[in-house]
Design a protein around this motif. Structure first.
Motif, PDB file in Angstrom:
ATOM      1  N   ASP A 155      42.052  44.653  43.569  1.00  0.00           N
ATOM      2  CA  ASP A 155      41.314  45.819  43.402  1.00  0.00           C
ATOM      3  C   ASP A 155      39.853  45.762  43.559  1.00  0.00           C
ATOM      4  O   ASP A 155      39.246  44.880  43.133  1.00  0.00           O
ATOM      5  CB  ASP A 155      41.538  46.569  42.024  1.00  0.00           C
ATOM      6  N   VAL A 156      39.123  46.705  43.984  1.00  0.00           N
ATOM      7  CA  VAL A 156      37.666  46.847  44.293  1.00  0.00           C
ATOM      8  C   VAL A 156      37.201  46.502  42.716  1.00  0.00           C
ATOM      9  O   VAL A 156      37.542  47.841  41.685  1.00  0.00           O
ATOM     10  CB  VAL A 156      37.152  48.124  45.056  1.00  0.00           C
ATOM     11  N   GLY A 157      36.232  45.731  42.277  1.00  0.00           N
ATOM     12  CA  GLY A 157      35.617  45.857  41.007  1.00  0.00           C
ATOM     13  C   GLY A 157      36.720  45.091  39.995  1.00  0.00           C
ATOM     14  O   GLY A 157      36.282  44.949  38.910  1.00  0.00           O
ATOM     15  N   ALA A 158      37.739  44.564  40.548  1.00  0.00           N
ATOM     16  CA  ALA A 158      38.501  43.840  39.632  1.00  0.00           C
ATOM     17  C   ALA A 158      37.824  42.462  39.006  1.00  0.00           C
ATOM     18  O   ALA A 158      36.832  41.725  39.908  1.00  0.00           O
ATOM     19  CB  ALA A 158      39.811  43.063  40.130  1.00  0.00           C
ATOM     20  N   LYS A 159      37.942  42.093  37.846  1.00  0.00           N
ATOM     21  CA  LYS A 159      37.140  41.019  37.124  1.00  0.00           C
ATOM     22  C   LYS A 159      37.176  39.688  38.058  1.00  0.00           C
ATOM     23  O   LYS A 159      36.519  38.850  38.302  1.00  0.00           O
ATOM     24  CB  LYS A 159      37.423  41.040  35.710  1.00  0.00           C
ATOM     25  N   ARG A 160      38.673  39.582  38.539  1.00  0.00           N
ATOM     26  CA  ARG A 160      39.063  38.288  39.026  1.00  0.00           C
ATOM     27  C   ARG A 160      39.330  38.440  40.434  1.00  0.00           C
ATOM     28  O   ARG A 160      40.517  37.900  41.208  1.00  0.00           O
ATOM     29  CB  ARG A 160      40.170  37.431  38.502  1.00  0.00           C
ATOM     30  N   PHE A 161      38.828  39.536  41.108  1.00  0.00           N
ATOM     31  CA  PHE A 161      39.070  39.847  42.510  1.00  0.00           C
ATOM     32  C   PHE A 161      39.128  38.670  43.590  1.00  0.00           C
ATOM     33  O   PHE A 161      38.258  37.826  43.467  1.00  0.00           O
ATOM     34  CB  PHE A 161      37.668  40.917  42.980  1.00  0.00           C
ATOM     35  N   CYS A 162      40.018  38.823  44.510  1.00  0.00           N
ATOM     36  CA  CYS A 162      40.112  37.892  45.556  1.00  0.00           C
ATOM     37  C   CYS A 162      40.788  38.550  46.715  1.00  0.00           C
ATOM     38  O   CYS A 162      41.492  39.670  46.669  1.00  0.00           O
ATOM     39  CB  CYS A 162      40.884  36.532  45.352  1.00  0.00           C
ATOM     40  N   VAL A 163      40.292  38.025  47.906  1.00  0.00           N
ATOM     41  CA  VAL A 163      40.773  38.526  49.166  1.00  0.00           C
ATOM     42  C   VAL A 163      42.493  38.239  49.160  1.00  0.00           C
ATOM     43  O   VAL A 163      42.796  36.973  48.909  1.00  0.00           O
ATOM     44  CB  VAL A 163      40.143  37.754  50.385  1.00  0.00           C
TER      45      VAL A 163
END
Length: 232
Positions: A37-45
């Protein structure tokens, strides 16, 4: 190429924004893991987007092996070298490696076949969590943390007998879970089929972390949250 909305290319650099990654996960892969998700604390592609990017840039080979080495963040500048051999890696401009690739056999750079392969593979991946992993966790009486469900995409390999196809589908034929303490190593074996005939095979491996005793109610709540995100 259908993948073009999901990355930006400048010379030999590729950038994937959080929005592009999130759109790919939801619209193409059917993957509603909050880590994308956009803005996720642990965001990754999504790993499937990196996999698709490699096929788009370098073509489809009869035998390919992919091993993930790190998670790509928002707008990381990835270096995409035009001239690579049969063994290469996707790195950022600082030299950090994210994906190792090996390939053998004949190569195909037909957009139709490459797109068909990518779409079929990522659709297969999108079904893994609810339809494969949760039933497997129930079978082995373990589960991941329902409050922070994290499944790590570790590797994938496949073999194609030939490129004589315009449509292709993946079919799960075997699944295994090896448990080591709080870690679970999942191996999914699949067949590649076209017009009802087997034309190849492949293996995908995943890592389940933070394993604990399976709880039906918590597992159902986890699935409900996932499905609600999908509906939303």
């Amino acid at each position: 190429m259908f993948l073009s909305p999901y990355f930006t290319k400048q010379d030999q650099s590729v950038f994937i924004s959080a929005q592009q990654a999130s759109d790919f996960a939801k619209k193409i892969a059917g993957d509603f893991n909050p880590i994308h998700d956009v803005g996720a604390k642990r965001f990754c592609v999504p790993g499937d987007l990196l996999f698709a990017l490699v096929l788009t840039q370098y073509g489809l080979s009869q035998n390919m092996q992919f091993k993930f080495a790190g998670m790509v963040g928002d707008n990381v500048e990835l270096h995409v070298d035009k001239n690579v051999g049969d063994k290469f890696s996707i790195c950022d401009t600082k030299g950090k490696e994210y994906l190792h690739i090996e390939r053998q056999g004949e190569a195909c750079k037909c957009d139709v076949q490459t797109a068909a392969f990518i779409k079929s593979y990522v659709a297969f991946s999108g079904l893994n969590f609810i339809h494969v992993l949760v039933p497997m966790m129930k079978q082995y009486k373990v589960m991941i943390n329902p409050d922070r469900p994290l499944v790590i995409y570790e590797s994938m390999s496949f073999h194609l007998d030939h490129f004589d196809f315009s449509t292709i589908s993946l079919h799960l034929i075997k699944q295994d879970l090896a448990i080591n303490g709080k870690r679970g190593d999942v191996t999914l074996t699949f067949e590649l089929q076209s017009e009802g005939k087997v034309i190849g095979s492949g293996i995908k491996t995943l890592v389940l972390s933070g394993l604990r005793a399976f709880d039906d109610e918590q597992a159902q709540q986890m699935c409900d949250r996932y499905e609600n995100r999908k509906l939303a």
